[in-house]
Every structure is written in C-alpha cells, then in structure tokens.
Design an enzyme around this catalytic site. Structure first.
Site, PDB file in Angstrom:
ATOM      1  N   LYS A   1       4.031   1.214  -6.482  1.00  0.00           N
ATOM      2  CA  LYS A   1       5.028   0.294  -7.052  1.00  0.00           C
ATOM      3  C   LYS A   1       4.354  -0.921  -7.672  1.00  0.00           C
ATOM      4  O   LYS A   1       4.782  -1.413  -8.721  1.00  0.00           O
ATOM      5  CB  LYS A   1       6.048  -0.097  -5.975  1.00  0.00           C
ATOM      6  CG  LYS A   1       6.846   1.097  -5.449  1.00  0.00           C
ATOM      7  CD  LYS A   1       7.845   0.689  -4.380  1.00  0.00           C
ATOM      8  CE  LYS A   1       8.622   1.901  -3.878  1.00  0.00           C
ATOM      9  NZ  LYS A   1       7.794   2.799  -3.046  1.00  0.00           N
TER      10      LYS A   1
ATOM     11  N   ALA B   1       0.839  -1.219   0.000  1.00  0.00           N
ATOM     12  CA  ALA B   1       0.000   0.000   0.000  1.00  0.00           C
ATOM     13  C   ALA B   1       0.870   1.263   0.000  1.00  0.00           C
ATOM     14  O   ALA B   1       1.946   1.265   0.595  1.00  0.00           O
ATOM     15  CB  ALA B   1      -0.919  -0.010   1.226  1.00  0.00           C
TER      16      ALA B   1
ATOM     17  N   ASP C   1      -0.386  -6.237   2.280  1.00  0.00           N
ATOM     18  CA  ASP C   1      -0.201  -5.182   3.270  1.00  0.00           C
ATOM     19  C   ASP C   1      -1.092  -5.480   4.466  1.00  0.00           C
ATOM     20  O   ASP C   1      -2.145  -6.106   4.315  1.00  0.00           O
ATOM     21  CB  ASP C   1      -0.547  -3.803   2.692  1.00  0.00           C
ATOM     22  CG  ASP C   1       0.164  -2.675   3.423  1.00  0.00           C
ATOM     23  OD1 ASP C   1       1.214  -2.205   2.929  1.00  0.00           O
ATOM     24  OD2 ASP C   1      -0.313  -2.267   4.501  1.00  0.00           O
TER      25      ASP C   1
ATOM     26  N   CYS D   1      12.724   4.280   2.119  1.00  0.00           N
ATOM     27  CA  CYS D   1      12.825   5.717   1.844  1.00  0.00           C
ATOM     28  C   CYS D   1      13.517   6.382   3.040  1.00  0.00           C
ATOM     29  O   CYS D   1      13.107   7.433   3.519  1.00  0.00           O
ATOM     30  CB  CYS D   1      11.466   6.342   1.544  1.00  0.00           C
ATOM     31  SG  CYS D   1      10.219   6.090   2.834  1.00  0.00           S
TER      32      CYS D   1
END
Length: 427
Positions: free
Chosen positions: A253, A249, A270, A368
C-alpha cells in the site's frame, strides 16, 4: 536414515501448522529443499489439505472406531483423502505413497488403518464427494460467527474461501500503463484481463512465476489483491500532504500511494523490522524511494511523531479471515479468543493515531477481515469515544454499505474480503 518421501514431508509440515506454526515461516524453506520437479506437488498438497482441512475431517471422523492417538495418522488420512477427492493422482498411487509415508514416519502399526480407510473411501467416493462439496470447510466457531454476521451470505463466503485466489498484479503507473502492460503479456502469450474495481489491476488467467514476468526487476508491477488496491482510491489525492502509513509492512500500500501521488512526506511505520526490509526492497525495485519517504521501525500504538499528519492509513492487524484463500493455515491457527484480543489492539491503535491527525485530516481504517467485531462494531465504538470523528461516504461497486464504512466480501475469481472506513477530524 531413510529420506522421507514427499507425502511424509507434507505430513511433517502440516503437523507443524497444526501445532501453531505459520506456513509463511516453514513452507519457503521446505520448498527450497525440494527437487524442482516436486515443488509444485508439495505446495499443492500442503495448501490443498489446509484449504479443505475441516471438510476432509468431516468425512474421516465417521469412519474412525476410536480417536487416533497420533496427530500424524490423522493428517495422513486428510492428505490421502484430499488426493482422492481433489487431484488427478491415480487412487492406487495416492494410497500407496501415503501409506509408505506413515511407515517412514515410524508409525507402522497405523499403516494398515490408513490403507483400509483410504480404500474404503474409494469405494464410497460418490457419497463422500457429495458431503465434502457441501461442507462449509471452516472451523465451527468461525462458521457460526459468519452465520451471525452475514446470515444471507455465510454459505457463499465459506465456499469462496475454499477456492484458490486469483493472481492479481498492480501496474506501477509511473512506469507503465495498464493497457501497455496487457499488450506486453499478450506478446508472451500470457492470458490476463483488467480488474473491474481497480484501474491499476490485472488478473492473470494462468499460473506463472511472477519473477519471470516482463518488467519484474524493472519495477513495472507488484502483486497485490484487487480489493487491497482500493486503499489508494479511497484516500484520494495526497499531493504535497503529510501521510502516515501505519502497520505498513510489507509495503504494497505504501508503494501504491507513491505511484499515484507525490506527498510532501510519507512515513511507513511498522514494528516488525524483518518485514520492513521488504518495504525497502519493494520501494527500491519500483523506483519509489526518495527523501520524502521515511521508513521507521516502531510500535504504532505508542510511537509519537514530531509532526501532525494530514492523512493516516491504518491497515490494522486483524484475524485475516478475509484472506483465508491465500493463507489457508489461518483455518487452524486462528482461535476464537484471538478476535477479542485483536479488537482491543485495534482500538488502542485507533485512539493513539487519532491524536496525531490534523484537524481537517482523514483516517482510512482498513482490515482484511470479514468479522463485524473488527470492522463496523469497532468503528462505531471509536466514534462514540471520539465525537470529533465524522464518517466520510465511501462507495464502490459490489461493496455492502455498513452503518459505518463498507465491506467487500471475498469474490470468486475476484478480490479478498476487505473492510474500509474513512473518518475526517472535525475539531
């Protein structure tokens, strides 16, 4: 009851964030309840004050004779100073509206202090501006960690994280070519340029309402950071393969993998059912849903598939320190202890998912984050536990090669901070 002015509503929102609430949970509703003409200003004042919170605080603290007893007064001072330093709002209007906000919040006794300190700031603006500009703008613990991890780049990283991130689109190559979509934008006088690293990416040069762009409803594009778009590049061809997108989620991607490939099976997993609804929405809008796509609500750390996968994408939970430009509340929400907790969760996910990978298959680990504990150190520790894991070489322009994987740092007018490490399973 007095209807709160815009600054008072900003102060209430910022107080909620300072007490641990995520901006994603409270800002959309606040904007819904704001008149159209004020939405842009409310958003700017909230995001901007958060973006520069620690740099603003460094200017305010020396002016205070004693600590403030109410956090809302502190926030009002940060908000007032942000307007003086970073907006075109006339000083008298910024100060009077902020003082009025304090009164509306029934903090009348503090209104004189707020008025006096903000007026003093206007008189000392030159020295305040110089100090504000040079400040790293991060919580102390995070800046110290950056200096440890990236001694050469720490100052540049911290200044980049104080900027606004560009709006980047990913063109749905099943619907449109990038050059064709650039032409469609040009016809509407919308300035845009192709991304350098992603062959599907476009950076918009002006603020726009995304849903008003040509082809939004028809699924011609998605909003996705350029560096995030590289996942599909690094995974290579997935045609006729069994693929798992763990922690999928909200589905950016997942969609990109389907735009570029025709896998035999793609499982999007997810544990957040509410966020998984976004995966369904995105796949439907982009016309990518199909019998080979399976969206499942489950915890990737314990979920067991009835098949082994040829490729696994683990976009792992992380401190999100590489995307602070887009989520400036991370500066306040993230605490030093979060890093170790996150590292433990990542290790658990990696160990469990590795068992579900075919011999000869590959796992792409992505965060990230720009902290080495979550990235290189995590993967070196994983490989020490799993001798059947072999590093695959990843290269892309501008990336910093690590002992394991590559790091892309946040770029001015470019992509966010992302780490990538690809492993193949040898036995």
């Amino acid at each position: 009851m007095v209807r709160l002015n815009l600054r008072a509503r900003v102060i209430v929102l910022l107080q909620q964030v300072s007490e641990g609430q995520s901006l994603n949970q409270i800002l959309p509703q606040a904007l819904e309840q704001t008149p159209v003409k004020d939405k842009g200003l409310l958003n700017e004042l909230v995001m901007g004050t958060l973006r520069h919170w620690f740099a603003l605080d460094a200017q305010i603290q020396p002016m205070l004779a004693k600590p403030l007893s109410d956090s809302r007064v502190h926030i009002a001072l940060l908000l007032g100073l942000y307007q003086l330093l970073q907006t075109r709002i006339p000083a008298h209007a910024a100060i009077s509206e902020t003082v009025e906000a304090i009164k509306q919040l029934r903090l009348d006794k503090a209104s004189g202090l707020v008025n006096a300190l903000l007026r003093r700031a206007t008189r000392e603006m030159e020295s305040i501006h110089a100090s504000f500009t040079q400040h790293h703008g991060l919580p102390k613990w995070l800046y110290q960690q950056l200096k440890k991890d990236w001694p050469q780049q720490a100052n540049d990283i911290s200044q980049t994280l104080r900027q606004t991130a560009p709006l980047t689109l990913r063109i749905n190559s099943r619907q449109r070519s990038r050059s064709g979509y650039l032409q469609a934008l040009e016809q509407q006088n919308i300035a845009a340029t192709p991304c350098q690293l992603s062959s599907d990416g476009i950076v918009l040069q002006q603020a726009v309402q995304v849903t008003e762009l040509p082809g939004f409803a028809e699924g011609w594009f998605s909003v996705q950071d350029e560096h995030a778009q590289l996942c599909a590049t690094f995974l290579g061809s997935l045609n006729d393969q069994r693929v798992l997108d763990a922690c999928a989620a909200p589905g950016g991607k997942t969609a990109h993998l389907l735009e570029k490939n025709s896998p035999a099976l793609l499982v999007a997993l997810d544990n957040d059912e509410k966020r998984l609804s976004r995966v369904h929405e995105n796949l439907n809008r982009l016309q990518l849903a199909g019998p080979q796509v399976n969206v499942i609500t489950a915890d990737a750390a314990i979920w067991q598939a009835d098949t082994l996968f040829d490729h696994i994408l683990l976009d792992a939970p992380c401190t999100a320190t590489g995307v602070i430009r887009r989520h400036p509340d991370i500066r306040l929400l993230r605490q030093p202890g979060d890093v170790q907790q996150t590292v433990q969760l990542q290790a658990k996910l990696l160990d469990h998912l590795w068992q579900q990978l075919n011999v000869g298959g590959s796992l792409l680990y992505v965060t990230c984050s720009i902290l080495k504990q979550e990235n290189q150190q995590q993967m070196l520790a994983f490989m020490a536990r799993h001798p059947d894991a072999r590093l695959q070489l990843l290269t892309i322009e501008g990336a910093i090669a690590q002992e394991a994987g590559i790091q892309l740092l946040p770029q001015p007018q470019g992509g966010d901070g992302f780490y990538f490490c690809a492993l193949s399973k040898t036995a």
